[in-house]
Design a protein around this motif. Sequence first.
Motif, PDB file in Angstrom:
ATOM      1  N   MET A   1     -28.527 105.140  28.197  1.00  0.00           N
ATOM      2  CA  MET A   1     -29.744 105.332  27.414  1.00  0.00           C
ATOM      3  C   MET A   1     -30.891 105.947  28.220  1.00  0.00           C
TER       4      MET A   1
ATOM      5  N   GLN B   1     -25.428 107.149  19.864  1.00  0.00           N
ATOM      6  CA  GLN B   1     -26.267 105.989  19.543  1.00  0.00           C
ATOM      7  C   GLN B   1     -25.429 104.851  18.968  1.00  0.00           C
TER       8      GLN B   1
ATOM      9  N   LYS C   1     -24.910 101.270  20.710  1.00  0.00           N
ATOM     10  CA  LYS C   1     -25.299 100.053  19.996  1.00  0.00           C
ATOM     11  C   LYS C   1     -24.176  99.025  20.037  1.00  0.00           C
TER      12      LYS C   1
END
Length: 129
Positions: free
Chosen positions: A65, A78, A82
């Motif tokens: 990230m 993403q 996650k």
Amino acid sequence: MLLLLLCLISLCLLLFLACRVIFLWENSSFFSDLTFSGIVRIFRGGMRFDFSAICYINAVYLLGMLFPFPFRMNGLHQTIMKWLFVVVNGIAVVSNLMDTVYFQYINRRSTISVFKEFKDDNVGGNYWY
């Protein structure tokens, strides 16, 4: 992005703090002579330990990230990040909570020695027949 990471690390710290409270509550009979100042000292040291553990546990997530990869804002990236965060921290919290119960049997927190103790056991094979 940095604010999101700070919020996620804070969430992890709260989860680990909750695990410590549950551990202390579940095993309170082992710590009957513990004073309030002792509890504060334990929690303060525990927060420092938890912060370093969270950084180690989430090292891949943090690198994925923070580094300016061109695909960092991609939806697939993403989603993967996650789920990586959820799964890795879920395993950490579950293992922390399992240690809450296991402490009652060995009178110490679990370490890597747990795997050495059970390395010769055929767990599962001995119980299925």
